[in-house]
Design a protein around this motif. Sequence first.
Motif, PDB file in Angstrom:
ATOM      1  N   GLU A 158       0.791  -1.248   0.041  1.00 46.68           N
ATOM      2  CA  GLU A 158      -0.114   0.001  -0.115  1.00 46.68           C
ATOM      3  C   GLU A 158       0.932   1.127   0.114  1.00 46.68           C
ATOM      4  O   GLU A 158       0.456   2.101  -0.782  1.00 46.68           O
ATOM      5  CB  GLU A 158      -1.031   0.000   1.167  1.00 46.68           C
ATOM      6  CG  GLU A 158      -1.977  -1.065   1.067  1.00 46.68           C
ATOM      7  CD  GLU A 158      -2.817  -1.240   2.498  1.00 46.68           C
ATOM      8  OE1 GLU A 158      -2.716  -0.233   3.525  1.00 46.68           O
ATOM      9  OE2 GLU A 158      -3.591  -2.047   2.497  1.00 46.68           O
ATOM     10  N   ARG A 159       1.717   1.067   0.809  1.00 50.41           N
ATOM     11  CA  ARG A 159       2.810   2.431   0.891  1.00 50.41           C
ATOM     12  C   ARG A 159       3.571   2.620  -0.562  1.00 50.41           C
ATOM     13  O   ARG A 159       3.653   3.564  -0.934  1.00 50.41           O
ATOM     14  CB  ARG A 159       3.920   2.037   1.959  1.00 50.41           C
ATOM     15  CG  ARG A 159       4.854   3.576   2.182  1.00 50.41           C
ATOM     16  CD  ARG A 159       4.146   4.549   2.688  1.00 50.41           C
ATOM     17  NE  ARG A 159       5.083   5.489   3.313  1.00 50.41           N
ATOM     18  CZ  ARG A 159       4.821   5.965   4.553  1.00 50.41           C
ATOM     19  NH1 ARG A 159       3.810   6.072   5.131  1.00 50.41           N
ATOM     20  NH2 ARG A 159       5.654   7.118   4.848  1.00 50.41           N
ATOM     21  N   LEU A 160       4.194   1.311  -1.087  1.00 47.46           N
ATOM     22  CA  LEU A 160       4.649   1.461  -2.334  1.00 47.46           C
ATOM     23  C   LEU A 160       3.861   1.873  -3.441  1.00 47.46           C
ATOM     24  O   LEU A 160       4.495   2.477  -4.434  1.00 47.46           O
ATOM     25  CB  LEU A 160       5.330   0.066  -2.676  1.00 47.46           C
ATOM     26  CG  LEU A 160       6.575  -0.437  -1.812  1.00 47.46           C
ATOM     27  CD1 LEU A 160       6.768  -1.916  -2.127  1.00 47.46           C
ATOM     28  CD2 LEU A 160       7.719   0.456  -2.125  1.00 47.46           C
ATOM     29  N   ALA A 161       2.467   1.548  -3.496  1.00 47.21           N
ATOM     30  CA  ALA A 161       1.652   1.802  -4.248  1.00 47.21           C
ATOM     31  C   ALA A 161       1.533   3.226  -4.546  1.00 47.21           C
ATOM     32  O   ALA A 161       0.844   3.721  -5.593  1.00 47.21           O
ATOM     33  CB  ALA A 161       0.321   1.281  -4.140  1.00 47.21           C
ATOM     34  N   GLU A 162       1.725   4.418  -3.540  1.00 42.98           N
ATOM     35  CA  GLU A 162       1.851   5.801  -3.800  1.00 42.98           C
ATOM     36  C   GLU A 162       2.786   6.077  -4.831  1.00 42.98           C
ATOM     37  O   GLU A 162       2.760   7.348  -5.129  1.00 42.98           O
ATOM     38  CB  GLU A 162       2.075   6.270  -2.444  1.00 42.98           C
ATOM     39  CG  GLU A 162       1.039   6.117  -1.298  1.00 42.98           C
ATOM     40  CD  GLU A 162       1.617   6.547   0.072  1.00 42.98           C
ATOM     41  OE1 GLU A 162       2.465   7.429  -0.061  1.00 42.98           O
ATOM     42  OE2 GLU A 162       0.865   6.143   0.906  1.00 42.98           O
ATOM     43  N   SER A 163       3.817   5.413  -5.128  1.00 43.17           N
ATOM     44  CA  SER A 163       4.870   5.739  -6.023  1.00 43.17           C
ATOM     45  C   SER A 163       4.988   4.911  -7.313  1.00 43.17           C
ATOM     46  O   SER A 163       5.514   5.207  -8.273  1.00 43.17           O
ATOM     47  CB  SER A 163       6.463   5.771  -5.289  1.00 43.17           C
ATOM     48  OG  SER A 163       6.403   6.929  -4.298  1.00 43.17           O
ATOM     49  N   PHE A 164       4.496   3.608  -7.060  1.00 47.53           N
ATOM     50  CA  PHE A 164       4.690   2.507  -8.376  1.00 47.53           C
ATOM     51  C   PHE A 164       3.255   1.862  -8.553  1.00 47.53           C
ATOM     52  O   PHE A 164       2.319   2.024  -7.666  1.00 47.53           O
ATOM     53  CB  PHE A 164       5.675   1.518  -7.666  1.00 47.53           C
ATOM     54  CG  PHE A 164       7.144   1.974  -7.221  1.00 47.53           C
ATOM     55  CD1 PHE A 164       7.904   2.070  -8.253  1.00 47.53           C
ATOM     56  CD2 PHE A 164       7.317   2.247  -5.969  1.00 47.53           C
ATOM     57  CE1 PHE A 164       9.216   2.618  -7.910  1.00 47.53           C
ATOM     58  CE2 PHE A 164       8.701   2.926  -5.639  1.00 47.53           C
ATOM     59  CZ  PHE A 164       9.392   2.907  -6.591  1.00 47.53           C
ATOM     60  N   THR A 165       3.282   1.256  -9.598  1.00 44.19           N
ATOM     61  CA  THR A 165       2.285   0.209 -10.020  1.00 44.19           C
ATOM     62  C   THR A 165       2.794  -0.987  -9.412  1.00 44.19           C
ATOM     63  O   THR A 165       3.767  -1.443 -10.019  1.00 44.19           O
ATOM     64  CB  THR A 165       2.094   0.157 -11.381  1.00 44.19           C
ATOM     65  OG1 THR A 165       1.558   1.270 -12.042  1.00 44.19           O
ATOM     66  CG2 THR A 165       1.095  -0.991 -11.702  1.00 44.19           C
ATOM     67  N   VAL A 166       2.462  -1.638  -8.362  1.00 43.19           N
ATOM     68  CA  VAL A 166       3.008  -2.768  -7.690  1.00 43.19           C
ATOM     69  C   VAL A 166       2.364  -4.069  -8.247  1.00 43.19           C
ATOM     70  O   VAL A 166       1.098  -3.986  -8.002  1.00 43.19           O
ATOM     71  CB  VAL A 166       2.842  -2.585  -5.995  1.00 43.19           C
ATOM     72  CG1 VAL A 166       3.242  -3.628  -5.260  1.00 43.19           C
ATOM     73  CG2 VAL A 166       3.621  -1.565  -5.597  1.00 43.19           C
TER      74      VAL A 166
END
Length: 247
Positions: A37-45
């Motif tokens: 969820e945190r990574l999804a702020e910057s990436f398409t995970v």
Amino acid sequence: MTDHLLPLTYDVTGGGPVLLVLPGGAGHPMGLGPLTERLAESFTVVTYDPLGLAHGRLGSPVADQRVADWSEGAQRVLADVLPAGEPAYVFGTSSGGIAALDLLARHPGRPAHVVAHEPPCVTLLPNGAERRAELIAQLDGPRRPPAEGESATPMGVFLAHVLRPFSAHAPDFTAPPGRLTVAAGTDSRGGPLHTTAHLLAERLGGAFAEFPGGHLGTLDHPAAFADALADTLLAQPHRKAAVTPAR
């Protein structure tokens, strides 16, 4: 049917450059929700589940796993979500870190950058056979959870079919310049996995970095870990290379 012929199972969330996540253990993404969820702020995970354990296959028979099957499956996932020639960031932790390294070895033009967090390639240590035996003895034992049937657990699958073949893997390749970071947790300092990460970075020609927490930093410090991972990846050029899809 062999594992590498199973349908691909993965989840996608967020927006931005693609970041392929390869979980540890038996590849079940349990507990990684706060991190992704945190990574999804910057990436398409894109979170890969190589055995489909989170997608209805937990309890089904599983063969002893091969690193090459996981890395080729990861390449097929990238071919599913990205056109040929488009780069992707790749993050793998523990056994997933071993698969991420193998992906870079087999398909060096595909990843924009790979971060492998504490891959347990302990056979590379000077006393590697002893370290591997210690690792297996520490994790496995007579009370192993079941790997098949209604009571099966991801940990049971990991202990029965992933731990031994993956911990025997010894990566031996030269990483393309600027495309590999091998990471270890700050809480792992002085331990074999921290030493192994240092050794791998030197041997493969990658950078070394420390991330928050220990071996389970993705679970224990998800926000801080995600931020450190994002900083590491976004500091790298998002290179575009000619790639032939796996299928």
